[in-house]
Design a protein around this motif. Sequence first.
Motif, PDB file in Angstrom:
ATOM      1  N   THR A 112      42.364  84.475  11.010  1.00 39.66           N
ATOM      2  CA  THR A 112      41.598  85.182   9.910  1.00 39.66           C
ATOM      3  C   THR A 112      40.531  84.051   9.354  1.00 39.66           C
ATOM      4  O   THR A 112      40.942  82.617   9.055  1.00 39.66           O
ATOM      5  N   LEU A 134      42.566  79.521  -3.232  1.00 37.76           N
ATOM      6  CA  LEU A 134      42.749  80.007  -1.849  1.00 37.76           C
ATOM      7  C   LEU A 134      42.848  78.869  -1.014  1.00 37.76           C
ATOM      8  O   LEU A 134      43.398  78.798  -0.012  1.00 37.76           O
ATOM      9  N   VAL A 151      44.006  79.859  10.756  1.00 41.45           N
ATOM     10  CA  VAL A 151      42.691  80.262   9.670  1.00 41.45           C
ATOM     11  C   VAL A 151      41.596  79.443   9.700  1.00 41.45           C
ATOM     12  O   VAL A 151      41.721  78.319  10.243  1.00 41.45           O
ATOM     13  N   ILE A 186      43.762  88.441   0.812  1.00 43.64           N
ATOM     14  CA  ILE A 186      43.422  87.653   1.711  1.00 43.64           C
ATOM     15  C   ILE A 186      44.722  86.862   1.961  1.00 43.64           C
ATOM     16  O   ILE A 186      45.045  86.443   3.263  1.00 43.64           O
ATOM     17  N   VAL A 198      46.233  86.303   5.623  1.00 40.71           N
ATOM     18  CA  VAL A 198      46.638  84.862   6.085  1.00 40.71           C
ATOM     19  C   VAL A 198      47.906  84.457   6.446  1.00 40.71           C
ATOM     20  O   VAL A 198      48.528  84.119   7.608  1.00 40.71           O
ATOM     21  N   GLU A 251      41.903  87.904  -3.818  1.00 37.07           N
ATOM     22  CA  GLU A 251      42.499  86.978  -3.448  1.00 37.07           C
ATOM     23  C   GLU A 251      43.872  87.282  -2.706  1.00 37.07           C
ATOM     24  O   GLU A 251      44.583  86.728  -2.000  1.00 37.07           O
ATOM     25  N   TRP A 302      37.299  91.289   3.748  1.00 35.35           N
ATOM     26  CA  TRP A 302      38.508  91.811   3.096  1.00 35.35           C
ATOM     27  C   TRP A 302      38.907  93.214   3.821  1.00 35.35           C
ATOM     28  O   TRP A 302      40.013  93.932   3.872  1.00 35.35           O
ATOM     29  N   VAL A 361      38.255  83.086   6.205  1.00 38.36           N
ATOM     30  CA  VAL A 361      38.427  83.332   5.052  1.00 38.36           C
ATOM     31  C   VAL A 361      37.276  82.947   3.932  1.00 38.36           C
ATOM     32  O   VAL A 361      36.748  81.804   4.408  1.00 38.36           O
ATOM     33  N   ALA A 389      41.363  93.000   6.541  1.00 35.66           N
ATOM     34  CA  ALA A 389      42.511  92.239   6.215  1.00 35.66           C
ATOM     35  C   ALA A 389      43.612  92.898   6.548  1.00 35.66           C
ATOM     36  O   ALA A 389      44.677  91.972   6.659  1.00 35.66           O
TER      37      ALA A 389
END
Length: 268
Positions: A173, A235, A224, A214, A218, A211, A147, A175, A150
Amino acid sequence: MKDKRILYVSSEVVPYLAENEVSLMSYDVPKMINDQGGQIRIFMPRYGNINERRHQLHEVIRLSGMNLVVNDLDMPLIIKVASIPKERIQVYFIDNDEYFKRKATFADEEGVMYPDNDERAIFFAKGVVETVKKLNWVPDIIHVHGWMAAMLPIYMKHFYKNEALFSETKIVTSVYSQSFEGTLNEEMINKVKFDGVPDDAIADLEVPNYENIIKASVKHSDAVIIASENLSPSLTKFIESSGKPFLPFAPKDAFAEAYTNFYINEVL
């Protein structure tokens, strides 16, 4: 992946910080691409609990000395570099006395998150991009982990959208499962808006919990990777319905082939 250039930007990387899901993958994936003949660079914050002497960090004077503006304040950027032993992998550390000198990563001894974690994330994102510009090193892919990294996709798609250097660069990204409770500073959205990022692009940051941060990342990525087996259902559903190419979770013994195929077939 021979000669492909991949920039890894991560909150945490072993051996500089303790082993966890993010720090291990932020080492394993670059090592795999390095072994395949790819050209890689890794960027991470230079937290105060990283032992500079043991890991042989040294400042790169030609890259340091720039000021980055965060929420209308000038913050000096210091760049340090080290090599992961035996791997011939260079790691660049984004440093600033105000943001990264304290002797921990994200929270104090009581486990309370630092109130300026939002600004640290903004500074980290800008510091990475400005340093890559100075290096004049054009990545084919920027792969974001954790994060604290991010904000980078958001800044790439807005603040740096006119940088010709990155016109062909794709952003991936990874996750991971929840890594902090509560929210970052509620002024975070205004600090990002200060840099000209439009309101509707970062509406998720109205409530800057894990969340939502993120989700914002995204939305600004080209692809992703689900990097945790136990990702939250919300998510997971968000990623599946995002319209972005995504790679489902791949266990450690199978990730190398899965990630390579994903890079080649879905990202590049």
